[in-house]
Design an enzyme around this catalytic site. Sequence first.
Site, PDB file in Angstrom:
ATOM      1  N   HIS A 267     -12.529 -21.374 -25.885  1.00 29.72           N
ATOM      2  CA  HIS A 267     -14.218 -22.512 -24.953  1.00 29.72           C
ATOM      3  C   HIS A 267     -12.962 -23.520 -24.581  1.00 29.72           C
ATOM      4  O   HIS A 267     -12.202 -24.483 -25.374  1.00 29.72           O
ATOM      5  CB  HIS A 267     -14.756 -23.024 -26.310  1.00 29.72           C
ATOM      6  CG  HIS A 267     -15.524 -23.827 -25.399  1.00 29.72           C
ATOM      7  ND1 HIS A 267     -17.091 -23.931 -25.021  1.00 29.72           N
ATOM      8  CD2 HIS A 267     -16.021 -24.983 -25.877  1.00 29.72           C
ATOM      9  CE1 HIS A 267     -17.684 -24.949 -24.754  1.00 29.72           C
ATOM     10  NE2 HIS A 267     -16.448 -25.616 -24.900  1.00 29.72           N
TER      11      HIS A 267
ATOM     12  N   GLU B 237      11.310   2.741   5.237  1.00 31.70           N
ATOM     13  CA  GLU B 237      10.278   2.147   6.250  1.00 31.70           C
ATOM     14  C   GLU B 237      10.341   1.538   7.467  1.00 31.70           C
ATOM     15  O   GLU B 237      11.822   1.039   7.595  1.00 31.70           O
ATOM     16  CB  GLU B 237      10.312   0.966   5.277  1.00 31.70           C
ATOM     17  CG  GLU B 237       9.077  -0.391   5.435  1.00 31.70           C
ATOM     18  CD  GLU B 237       7.696   0.322   5.808  1.00 31.70           C
ATOM     19  OE1 GLU B 237       7.399  -0.247   6.898  1.00 31.70           O
ATOM     20  OE2 GLU B 237       7.227   0.880   4.936  1.00 31.70           O
ATOM     21  N   GLY B 238       9.614   1.189   8.038  1.00 28.24           N
ATOM     22  CA  GLY B 238       9.442   1.511   9.459  1.00 28.24           C
ATOM     23  C   GLY B 238       9.646  -0.345   9.887  1.00 28.24           C
ATOM     24  O   GLY B 238      10.390  -0.966  10.594  1.00 28.24           O
TER      25      GLY B 238
ATOM     26  N   ALA C  16     -13.388  -7.111  12.849  1.00 29.28           N
ATOM     27  CA  ALA C  16     -12.881  -6.301  11.530  1.00 29.28           C
ATOM     28  C   ALA C  16     -13.848  -5.612  11.410  1.00 29.28           C
ATOM     29  O   ALA C  16     -14.776  -6.042  10.513  1.00 29.28           O
ATOM     30  CB  ALA C  16     -13.022  -7.597  10.779  1.00 29.28           C
TER      31      ALA C  16
ATOM     32  N   THR D 267       1.724  -3.435   5.094  1.00 31.54           N
ATOM     33  CA  THR D 267       0.389  -4.805   4.996  1.00 31.54           C
ATOM     34  C   THR D 267      -0.079  -5.612   4.246  1.00 31.54           C
ATOM     35  O   THR D 267      -0.096  -6.892   4.441  1.00 31.54           O
ATOM     36  CB  THR D 267      -1.062  -3.299   5.790  1.00 31.54           C
ATOM     37  OG1 THR D 267      -0.670  -2.856   6.580  1.00 31.54           O
ATOM     38  CG2 THR D 267      -1.877  -4.243   6.234  1.00 31.54           C
TER      39      THR D 267
END
Length: 465
Positions: free
Chosen positions: A444, A35-36, A270, A42
């Site tokens: 309920h 993993e960089g 986006a 993200t």
Amino acid sequence: MTLQKTTLLILGGGPGGYVAALRAAQQGLQTVLVEGGGVGGTCLNVGCIPSKALIHAAAEFHRAASYEQQSSPLGITVTAPSIDLAQTMAWKDGVVGKLTSGVNGLLRKAGVHLLQGWGRILDGKTVEVEHAEGTVRIQCEHLLIATGSQAVALSHLPFGGDVLSSTQALSLTQVPKQFAVIGAGYIGLELGMAYARLGSQVTVIEAGNRILPGYDAELVKPVEASLQALGVTMRLSCSVTEFDAKTNTLHWVSGENTAGEGRFDKVLVAVGRHPYTKGFGLESLNLAMNGNAIRVDDQCRTSMHQVWAIGDVTGDPMLAHRAMAQAEVVVDVIAGKKRHFQPASIPAVCFTVPEVVTAGLSAEQATAAGIDCITGVFPFAANGRAMTMEASQGFVRVVARRDNHAIVGWQAVGDGVAELISTFALSLEMQSRLEDVAGTIHAHPSLGEAIQEAAFHALGQGLHR
């Protein structure tokens, strides 16, 4: 350069990658996770989790501010509420930090070799990784690509300065007075509505003629009403043409070729995400592709033997829980088990105001698939718990086959409906019938009663509407 060997090499430590690593360790498979950036990808670092933290903070502030502007029916009085966005962001970062630390701890406990660095594929069995202590070449029996996705940039509106991606929009320390959002999908509306609740004057610019195009019109109506109540300006069927960074002026043209413009402190782009497939040597494998996504079968195999891919890099739907589920399938197959990725549904949640959730087929989709269906709907306006929460907008809808009452889909819109989605997905996975849901005692008072009532309504046995 040092040389290592492993059974499974995973590129990408997001939800798919780290879940695959943990499952592989449980199966006794020697595993290296590359993993960089930050573990969690993200979703955990700059997406799902921080955005929901910001949405929560915005909701709390907006509620307090609304009590100052008008008398509260609850008898609550608030004077001059304010928000320190820098402190809010620090709190959000703290939440992210706790979760990423937790994932790192789980990986260490499981015995996963986490290599923090940037990997480059040399061939289907070899990856070269540059990290803090130099370069290492890793040979593997199985290569799993879980590199995720990245925000789509507009060529005429590149990210930088006051033009933001969703990642940058989650790191602002001041609330923009004028905030433009380009794109009316779930990412744009989630963040746009959050900033509107924080006090920004928000303008949403969308090339299509409606918001949230992936959802049917009835589900979208309460969101449209909230946008109007928040004072959000909607410009549909409009395309952005340019942004003048010197004057912070955004230009657009409508479908009738009418030009428009506005000055904004910040502009959020986006317009979607695309698979992350560039910059790490993927092209050297010459894999079969679906557009810009890696093509996989129902076991997440690519076109190359013992090369696998999961998550956003394999295309839509780009959802963290899809990647996690695919990860478990891949590891089980590598371990010799018979598994296929064939979920009854992949539920989706849109954290707008109010929330929108779907699982399975809508009535329109069922009809298009040749299914003769019936539907049942129950409004939250008739739900006691919703009324006590001042959350009576929206409804729950169920879709079922007419002949045997097998449930094929659920939809809901309303405050807090994200917490109902797991029940929807479970009923589809268990192949439940309307009678199964209607005959289950629901507590309920709870929002979940709307699920039972929707099933009763579909059966023609509605009690409270």
